[in-house]
Design a protein around this motif. Structure first.
Motif, PDB file in Angstrom:
ATOM      1  N   ARG A 119      76.302  62.711-165.296  1.00 33.04           N
ATOM      2  CA  ARG A 119      77.216  62.443-164.211  1.00 33.04           C
ATOM      3  C   ARG A 119      77.845  61.097-164.127  1.00 33.04           C
ATOM      4  O   ARG A 119      77.330  59.975-164.800  1.00 33.04           O
ATOM      5  N   GLY A 120      78.852  60.560-163.582  1.00 29.56           N
ATOM      6  CA  GLY A 120      79.451  59.418-163.341  1.00 29.56           C
ATOM      7  C   GLY A 120      80.645  59.076-164.524  1.00 29.56           C
ATOM      8  O   GLY A 120      81.048  59.678-165.436  1.00 29.56           O
ATOM      9  N   GLU A 121      81.023  57.762-164.361  1.00 29.66           N
ATOM     10  CA  GLU A 121      82.087  57.180-165.221  1.00 29.66           C
ATOM     11  C   GLU A 121      81.383  56.829-166.451  1.00 29.66           C
ATOM     12  O   GLU A 121      82.138  56.733-167.616  1.00 29.66           O
ATOM     13  N   ALA A 122      80.542  56.578-166.856  1.00 25.41           N
ATOM     14  CA  ALA A 122      79.946  55.755-168.088  1.00 25.41           C
ATOM     15  C   ALA A 122      78.539  56.705-168.328  1.00 25.41           C
ATOM     16  O   ALA A 122      77.722  57.026-167.575  1.00 25.41           O
ATOM     17  N   LEU A 123      78.498  56.778-169.829  1.00 26.32           N
ATOM     18  CA  LEU A 123      77.398  57.434-170.343  1.00 26.32           C
ATOM     19  C   LEU A 123      76.892  56.367-171.316  1.00 26.32           C
ATOM     20  O   LEU A 123      77.454  56.060-172.355  1.00 26.32           O
ATOM     21  N   GLN A 124      75.277  56.470-171.245  1.00 25.90           N
ATOM     22  CA  GLN A 124      74.764  55.487-172.518  1.00 25.90           C
ATOM     23  C   GLN A 124      73.948  56.330-173.024  1.00 25.90           C
ATOM     24  O   GLN A 124      73.035  57.079-172.584  1.00 25.90           O
ATOM     25  N   VAL A 125      74.113  56.406-174.661  1.00 33.01           N
ATOM     26  CA  VAL A 125      73.244  57.360-175.279  1.00 33.01           C
ATOM     27  C   VAL A 125      72.132  56.319-176.259  1.00 33.01           C
ATOM     28  O   VAL A 125      72.755  55.542-176.570  1.00 33.01           O
ATOM     29  N   ILE A 126      70.736  56.511-175.978  1.00 38.02           N
ATOM     30  CA  ILE A 126      69.989  55.736-176.702  1.00 38.02           C
ATOM     31  C   ILE A 126      68.903  56.540-177.228  1.00 38.02           C
ATOM     32  O   ILE A 126      68.736  57.803-176.940  1.00 38.02           O
ATOM     33  N   ASP A 127      68.103  55.974-178.458  1.00 34.16           N
ATOM     34  CA  ASP A 127      67.067  57.006-179.017  1.00 34.16           C
ATOM     35  C   ASP A 127      65.929  56.795-178.167  1.00 34.16           C
ATOM     36  O   ASP A 127      65.748  55.801-177.510  1.00 34.16           O
ATOM     37  N   MET A 128      65.033  57.460-178.806  1.00 35.75           N
ATOM     38  CA  MET A 128      63.487  57.288-178.287  1.00 35.75           C
ATOM     39  C   MET A 128      62.933  55.987-178.870  1.00 35.75           C
ATOM     40  O   MET A 128      61.771  55.652-178.083  1.00 35.75           O
ATOM     41  N   ASN A 129      63.551  55.409-179.707  1.00 33.64           N
ATOM     42  CA  ASN A 129      62.781  54.077-180.147  1.00 33.64           C
ATOM     43  C   ASN A 129      63.394  52.964-179.677  1.00 33.64           C
ATOM     44  O   ASN A 129      63.347  51.745-180.335  1.00 33.64           O
ATOM     45  N   GLN A 130      64.506  53.012-178.823  1.00 30.41           N
ATOM     46  CA  GLN A 130      65.030  52.023-178.084  1.00 30.41           C
ATOM     47  C   GLN A 130      64.262  51.819-176.759  1.00 30.41           C
ATOM     48  O   GLN A 130      63.921  52.433-176.252  1.00 30.41           O
TER      49      GLN A 130
END
Length: 555
Positions: free
Chosen positions: A468-479
């Motif tokens: 949801r929302g205006e921004a999407l952050q995609v991160i990995d499990m080792n971040q």
């Protein structure tokens, strides 16, 4: 502003302690007092004032003639001056809070008035034997230790007697050994009881008051330099990065409206929470996971035991769940889920407490979705390992109520021709109660997503619809994500509104990545540095290449 920053800084330091990166003593040295503003000088974290009081005592001992020289030498180091003023004012505050009798109050008043009069007349060196101040320091140290040993509830008669005796000895040292003309201060013909026979210990119930005692004892007793505080390198790295980042140019955070951000993390079959069996199982070299973690994180293991305080081996065994959690938080899945969820409780807080309304707004503004592609298969699996992973993910949903899990569900159902075929759905679930997950959305897919492309990208793609929302952050499990960085999230999101890049506002924002698994092995360290070199640094160069061409021009 100072008070607001103290809340943020102390929350940061508390998070380091909860993660066992620092010990209790290091935490006490690093926090800013919650009673900011109680003294006439700025109250710095004790690690900046470490050894300043012993240093000031040495200066006072060496100055024999003029007050101007004493003041000049103390003011040469601003932190020494701050420590002396704070120490004096806090001591008075603690003494006055302990006094129950008016006659005892008059004794302290006379001593204070004599001292302040000598300072005003610049006759402190003449009127007081400053080389005897170390005796006073030792007495106050013992007094503070006794006060902190008394429980908040109930009166310890033996300790109260010791406190009274210490106060009496302290007054005698001040009036007879330190003051040159203080012999008559303790004489009072109308006194009906012994000096400090009655003590008011109501203040002990106040947490802020006890915090003052802890801080004052640190100021009086810490003699070594605090240059090595904290010892843990990861804690140092985070503190350094956070402190440096406060001086960089950044957009101002909006006061009311801010972007709604979602974070999406892909997960396949990584370990979530280690079981006791997993931790103690030895590999072909005879090394268990727990033994390995104890060796690569020795200080964190020590801090962990200081936090949980097991009394004996039996209680240690009963705390296996805590040990399992400690080990798991040094892995990928549990740590990433835990730390990213700190944003929910911390990014939007303002002040010392977070009201229900603030938490509700945080839930609206922040969504965290983990795309566990095979969660549905793990749920019905008969394999003990897969079932354990499902239960661990479910456990994470119970621990973090705002966490959402997306997965691909395979359902066999008859088609129009009466033939049985597999139908695929994207499903979003949340934790409910103590042991159940509840389906929120179910979206039918045209086919199996992983047949279209690679596993990881498609694992993310099918779950994007649930963000949801205006921004999407995609991160990995080792971040990783940290509490202190979450405080700056609103500022970061304002970059999307920036006009400094021209007419078009940015649509992609790159953030520096820290891979916390880099310390696990040489290969992991190499891969971590490779990411820093070829991604972080490379992208920054390519973001504005003309600037760097000019910088490296040889013409």
């Amino acid at each position: 502003m100072e008070k607001k920053f103290s809340y943020i800084w102390n929350a940061f330091i508390s998070s380091l302690r909860e993660e066992d990166l620092i010990s209790n003593s290091e935490r006490d040295l690093l926090v800013v007092p919650s009673s900011v503003g109680d003294t006439s000088v700025t109250q710095w974290p004790p690690f900046l004032l470490a050894s300043k009081i012993p240093m000031a005592l040495d200066i006072a001992k060496s100055v024999k003639k003029r007050d101007e020289e004493l003041l000049r030498r103390i003011k040469q180091d601003p932190y020494t001056y701050y420590a002396v003023i704070e120490c004096y004012e806090t001591l008075l505050d603690i003494l006055y809070s302990l006094i129950a009798e008016t006659s005892d109050m008059k004794v302290v008043d006379r001593i204070r008035e004599s001292l302040e009069e000598s300072i005003h007349n610049q006759s402190l060196v003449r009127d007081f034997r400053l080389d005897e101040l170390h005796l006073l320091s030792d007495k106050f140290n013992k007094l503070l230790s006794l006060l902190l040993e008394i429980e908040q509830e109930g009166n310890d008669t033996a300790k109260m007697t010791q406190i009274a005796n210490l106060l009496q000895d302290t007054m005698e040292i001040i009036t007879q050994d330190i003051m040159k003309n203080g012999q008559g201060i303790l004489k009072d013909e109308n006194r009906e009881s012994q000096l400090f026979a009655n003590i008011n210990l109501e203040s002990i119930k106040d947490e802020a008051w006890r915090e003052k005692c802890v801080r004052l004892r640190l100021l009086l007793t810490t003699k070594e330099s605090a240059i090595y505080v904290p010892i843990n390198l990861e804690a140092r790295r985070r503190m350094t990065f956070f402190a440096n980042s406060l001086f960089m140019k950044m957009p101002r955070a909006p006061q009311h409206l801010c972007f709604h951000i979602s974070v999406l993390t892909p997960y396949f079959k990584e370990e979530v929470l280690f079981s006791a069996e997993d931790l103690h199982k030895k590999n072909e070299d005879g090394i268990s996971i727990l033994f390995y973690l104890q060796k690569i994180y020795p200080d964190e293991w020590k801090n962990f035991f200081e936090r949980i305080r097991p009394k004996d081996e039996e209680s240690r065994k009963s705390m296996m769940d805590e040990i399992s959690r400690w080990a798991s938080y040094r892995g990928q899945t549990a740590k990433t889920a835990k730390l990213d969820h700190q944003r929910t409780n911390s990014s939007y807080q303002d002040g010392e407490s977070v009201a229900d309304m603030d938490l509700a707004i945080a839930d609206i503004k922040f969504t965290y979705v983990v795309s566990c592609q095979v969660y549905g298969m793990q749920k019905v699996s008969k394999d003990a390992k897969e079932k354990a992973r499902y239960l661990n993910i479910l456990n994470l949903m119970m621990m973090y109520p705002s966490l959402r899990i997306a997965y691909i569900d395979e359902v066999e159902a008859p088609n129009k021709d009466g033939m049985t075929e597999k139908t695929y759905y994207s499903v979003l679930v949340k934790g409910v109660g103590d042991k159940y997950d509840e389906e929120i959305y179910r979206i039918k897919l045209p086919g199996k997503p992983t047949n279209i492309g690679e596993g990881k990208p498609e694992n993310q793609n099918h779950a994007i619809i649930f963000t949801r929302g205006e921004a999407l952050q995609v991160i990995d499990m080792n971040q990783d994500n940290y509490l202190e960085e979450a405080f700056k999230m609103r500022n970061v999101l304002e970059e999307f509104e920036s006009t400094k890049y021209g007419k078009s506002k940015p649509t992609i924002l790159g953030l520096r990545e820290h891979i916390f698994t880099g310390s696990v092995s040489s290969l992991a360290w190499f891969m971590s540095n490779q990411e820093t070199s070829f991604v972080t640094i490379g992208q920054r160069v390519l973001a504005n290449p003309l600037k760097y061409v000019t910088l490296f021009s040889f013409s």
